[in-house]
Scaffold this active site. Structure first.
Site: not given
Ligand code: UD1
Length: 340
Positions: A11, A34, A58, A85, A125, A150, A154, A177-178, A298
């Protein structure tokens, strides 16, 4: 000027390859496919009209990685994306994550050292900060014990690059990255989650297109204005451009330390509900969602202090949240056309 992009069919990798080619760099991708598709190579070519080199193997294979670096010892810099990831999967299969994410980095650094290739940009990350005590979070905030394997990979990878820079003359830029979302404006490349997505944005677009019945909003009892968790979402193209700038900073030798760390985010936090509202506003599509309990692991809220990246890299995100959600939707609709 040849740049190696590991995980270049993924991505963030694919969007970065496009930006590198647009700036005139020759790109060589190493990917074992993969978690990505070979078609991405054609799609990148459709956007840029340029050729690239591709090697499928790989990077945890030491001999193959050694052979690769011997063959391409004219590489000037490496951008290392290739990694697993999925946070939840890493909890269930920790060794898979440690083996893949750490051995590949070790082999790459060895190959770089052996062939006098000094520059590496690493995909880190904001997960390294855990739940920061102070927001927005700065690069010098303490790294907290990782909650998932994971996240641990990092942190350990950052340590490995720091240690190697001292002994092997390697320079590193660690990009924390955020939350990258959205897709290329052409909608020719984008995020391709295999199976049920974990991340918010693909879950939203798959729900809107009818692949999923509803989005589960993980918790609305956080200590935030609307109760849902807050993240710093940035457009993947803005993120990709930061990698080109980081590579150029290394090549132009304008780094101030052997290893530098930058937060890459917009500097703005948005809640899950605000992302849903943005999606509905920018696309005109209503989204089904249900409030659920919190997702284990989370954090409540995190967003970046971007002052250091803005000043030192001269980089700032350009796209708004509405542009991000609209571009993710355009991509999902393109995928749906291909499925037909
Ligand atoms: C997580 C990891 C980050 C990683 C990323 C890649 C942690 C703290 N963060 O990010 O390091 O790079 O995944 O996969 O480990 N949400 C919902 N419903 C959903 C999906 C998500 O409500 O179906 C909410 C989550 O609770 C969160 C926000 O959306 O509050 C973002 O979630 P997500 O996109 O999964 O990213 P992170 O958890 O921030």
């Amino acid at each position: 000027m040849k740049i190696l992009v590991t995980g270049g069919t993924g991505y963030i990798g694919s969007h970065t390859v496009v930006e590198l080619q647009n700036r005139g760099y020759d790109v060589i991708i190493v990917d074992d496919l993969s978690n990505s598709s070979i078609e991405v190579l054609d799609n990148i070519a459709k956007i840029t009209g340029k050729k690239l080199l591709f090697e499928q193997f790989d990077l945890t294979d030491q001999d193959k990685t050694k052979g690769f670096f011997r063959k391409y010892n004219d590489i000037k810099g490496v951008i290392h994306f290739a990694a697993f990831k999925a946070v939840g999967e890493s909890v269930n299969f920790p060794l898979k994550y440690y083996r893949n994410n750490l051995l590949s980095l070790i082999n790459i650094l060895q190959g770089m050292g052996d062939n006098a290739i000094p520059n590496i940009v690493f995909s880190s990350s904001c997960t390294v900060y855990g739940q920061p005590a102070v927001l927005p979070v700065r690069e010098d905030a303490p790294v907290q014990k990782a909650w998932s394997p994971y996240g641990a990979t990092k942190q350990i990878s950052e340590d490995i690059i720091n240690d190697t820079s001292r002994s092997a003359g390697i320079k590193g830029i660690l990009l924390r990255y955020f939350n990258p979302i959205g897709a290329h404006e052409s909608a020719i490349i984008g995020e391709l989650p295999i199976g049920e997505p974990n991340c918010l944005m693909p879950y939203i677009t798959q729900t809107a297109i009818g692949k999923r019945p509803f989005l589960r909003v993980w918790g609305n009892d956080y200590n935030t204005p609307d109760g849902t968790a807050i993240r710093d979402y940035l457009h993947v193209t803005d993120l990709a451009k930061a990698h080109v700038i980081a590579v150029e900073r290394m090549l132009n030798e304008t780094m101030k330390q052997n290893v530098e760390v930058f937060n890459l985010g917009t500097g703005n936090g948005f809640s899950v509900m605000q992302v849903i509202e943005s999606f509905e506003r920018s696309t005109g599509v209503k989204l089904n969602y249900q409030i659920m309990d919190r997702r284990p692991g989370d954090i409540e809220q995190v967003w970046a202090d971007t002052a250091f990246a803005n000043k030192e890299l001269g980089w700032k995100t350009e796209k708004s949240l509405d542009e991000m959600t609209a571009s993710a939707w355009k991509w999902e609709k393109e995928l749906a056309k291909k499925r037909k």
